[in-house]
Write an enzyme that holds these catalytic residues in place. Structure first.
Site, mmCIF file in Angstrom:
data_model
loop_
_atom_site.group_PDB
_atom_site.id
_atom_site.type_symbol
_atom_site.label_atom_id
_atom_site.label_comp_id
_atom_site.label_asym_id
_atom_site.label_seq_id
_atom_site.Cartn_x
_atom_site.Cartn_y
_atom_site.Cartn_z
ATOM 1 C CE LYS A 172 -2.977 -2.535 3.162
ATOM 2 N NZ LYS A 172 -3.291 -2.669 4.598
ATOM 3 N N GLY A 173 2.118 1.092 0.397
ATOM 4 C CA GLY A 173 2.969 2.241 0.695
ATOM 5 C C GLY A 173 3.204 3.201 -0.457
ATOM 6 C CG ASP A 209 6.971 2.230 0.285
ATOM 7 O OD1 ASP A 209 7.642 1.292 -0.195
ATOM 8 O OD2 ASP A 209 6.267 2.091 1.290
ATOM 9 C CB VAL A 248 11.075 6.916 7.105
ATOM 10 C CG1 VAL A 248 12.471 7.454 7.280
ATOM 11 C CG2 VAL A 248 11.008 5.979 5.919
ATOM 12 C CE LYS A 288 14.777 2.417 5.326
ATOM 13 N NZ LYS A 288 14.280 1.587 6.444
ATOM 14 C CG ASP A 336 14.847 -1.885 3.923
ATOM 15 O OD1 ASP A 336 15.857 -1.245 4.225
ATOM 16 O OD2 ASP A 336 14.254 -2.601 4.736
ATOM 17 N NE ARG A 349 -0.269 1.508 4.985
ATOM 18 C CZ ARG A 349 0.771 0.758 4.631
ATOM 19 N NH1 ARG A 349 1.766 1.295 3.965
ATOM 20 N NH2 ARG A 349 0.824 -0.527 4.941
ATOM 21 C CG ASP A 355 3.118 0.361 7.341
ATOM 22 O OD1 ASP A 355 4.040 0.220 6.514
ATOM 23 O OD2 ASP A 355 2.655 -0.582 8.009
HETATM 24 P P1 IMP Z 1 12.558 -4.658 0.917
HETATM 25 O O1 IMP Z 1 11.911 -5.864 0.305
HETATM 26 O O2 IMP Z 1 13.374 -5.015 2.120
HETATM 27 O O3 IMP Z 1 13.325 -3.826 -0.055
HETATM 28 O O4 IMP Z 1 11.420 -3.821 1.575
HETATM 29 C C1 IMP Z 1 10.592 -3.017 0.914
HETATM 30 C C2 IMP Z 1 9.394 -2.687 1.777
HETATM 31 O O5 IMP Z 1 9.687 -2.710 3.177
HETATM 32 C C3 IMP Z 1 8.944 -1.301 1.492
HETATM 33 O O6 IMP Z 1 8.080 -1.258 0.397
HETATM 34 C C4 IMP Z 1 8.246 -0.939 2.774
HETATM 35 O O7 IMP Z 1 6.918 -1.388 2.742
HETATM 36 C C5 IMP Z 1 8.980 -1.684 3.843
HETATM 37 N N1 IMP Z 1 9.931 -0.796 4.523
HETATM 38 C C6 IMP Z 1 11.271 -0.810 4.455
HETATM 39 N N2 IMP Z 1 11.822 0.160 5.202
HETATM 40 C C7 IMP Z 1 10.791 0.830 5.753
HETATM 41 C C8 IMP Z 1 10.691 1.986 6.601
HETATM 42 O O8 IMP Z 1 11.681 2.615 7.010
HETATM 43 N N3 IMP Z 1 9.440 2.372 6.946
HETATM 44 C C9 IMP Z 1 8.320 1.754 6.517
HETATM 45 N N4 IMP Z 1 8.359 0.682 5.709
HETATM 46 C C10 IMP Z 1 9.578 0.215 5.324
#
Ligand code: IMP
Length: 181
Positions: A45-46, A102, A155, A133, A105, A167, A161
């Site tokens: 949803k982000g 959004d 964040v 990040k 990470d 959100r 969220d």
């Molecule tokens: P990844 O698969 O680890 O790259 O994560 C991506 C998802 O993790 C993002 O779309 C967010 O929904 C969530 N996420 C990662 N870091 C944060 C944060 O600092 N705040 C909120 N959601 C996060």
């Protein structure tokens, strides 16, 4: 919940800074598309607020689609595995796809999605993420368009969220461990 959701929250990027950066990203995407059509795929949803703003900053013939993956759940920890909860409504074969996320990470989500979309043989596939990040990366993946690169901070706001809350904050704020519930 406090009457003012912003109370005690530290702002990382104001709505104005976000708007300026999104406008720049939109202009860049418009240039790169060279008049071609675009399918903007938001990761629910982000990415919803970011997609809504970015879509209005690109000057191209665009359609929307959305996918949803399993997320962080109720907290700041990722479960590791990515699961597709909602797939595309329409196949993207032969189309220019822009995945709109959004935060990039660990990269697990976008690596999974990129592989999933590439199986449909799109004409092109690019990634736009509002936040990156890089220090958290597990999977080798980079976005084509990055709003802001940030250190390892958690964040909230502008779509992002903590346990499904915050959100709707208009600014991007820092989530601190002692934040009031
Ligand atoms: P990844 O698969 O680890 O790259 O994560 C991506 C998802 O993790 C993002 O779309 C967010 O929904 C969530 N996420 C990662 N870091 C944060 C944060 O600092 N705040 C909120 N959601 C996060």
């Amino acid at each position: 919940m406090a009457a003012d959701m912003h109370q005690n929250l530290e702002i990382l990027y104001t709505r104005q800074q976000i708007a300026e950066r999104v406008a720049e990203m939109g202009a860049q995407i418009t240039r790169d598309l060279n008049g071609e059509k675009l399918v903007m795929v938001g990761v629910l949803k982000g990415a919803a607020p970011f997609l809504a703003d970015l879509a209005r900053a690109v000057n191209v013939d665009a359609t929307f689609d959305f996918v949803a993956t399993s997320s962080y759940g109720c907290g700041q920890r990722s479960s590791g595995a990515v699961k597709l909860i909602k797939d595309l409504d329409e196949p993207v074969e032969g189309k220019n796809v822009l995945v709109v996320e959004d935060i990039l990470d660990t990269g697990l989500t976008l690596s999974y999605l990129r592989k999933h979309f590439m199986q449909q043989r799109p004409k092109s596939l690019r990634i736009a993420t509002l936040l990156d990040k890089p220090s958290r990366r597990i999977e080798k993946i980079e976005a084509d368009y990055v709003g802001f690169s940030i250190p390892n901070l958690f964040v909230i706001g502008y779509g992002m969220d903590y346990a499904e809350r915050y959100r709707n904050l208009p600014d991007i704020c820092l989530m601190t461990p002692d934040h009031p519930e």
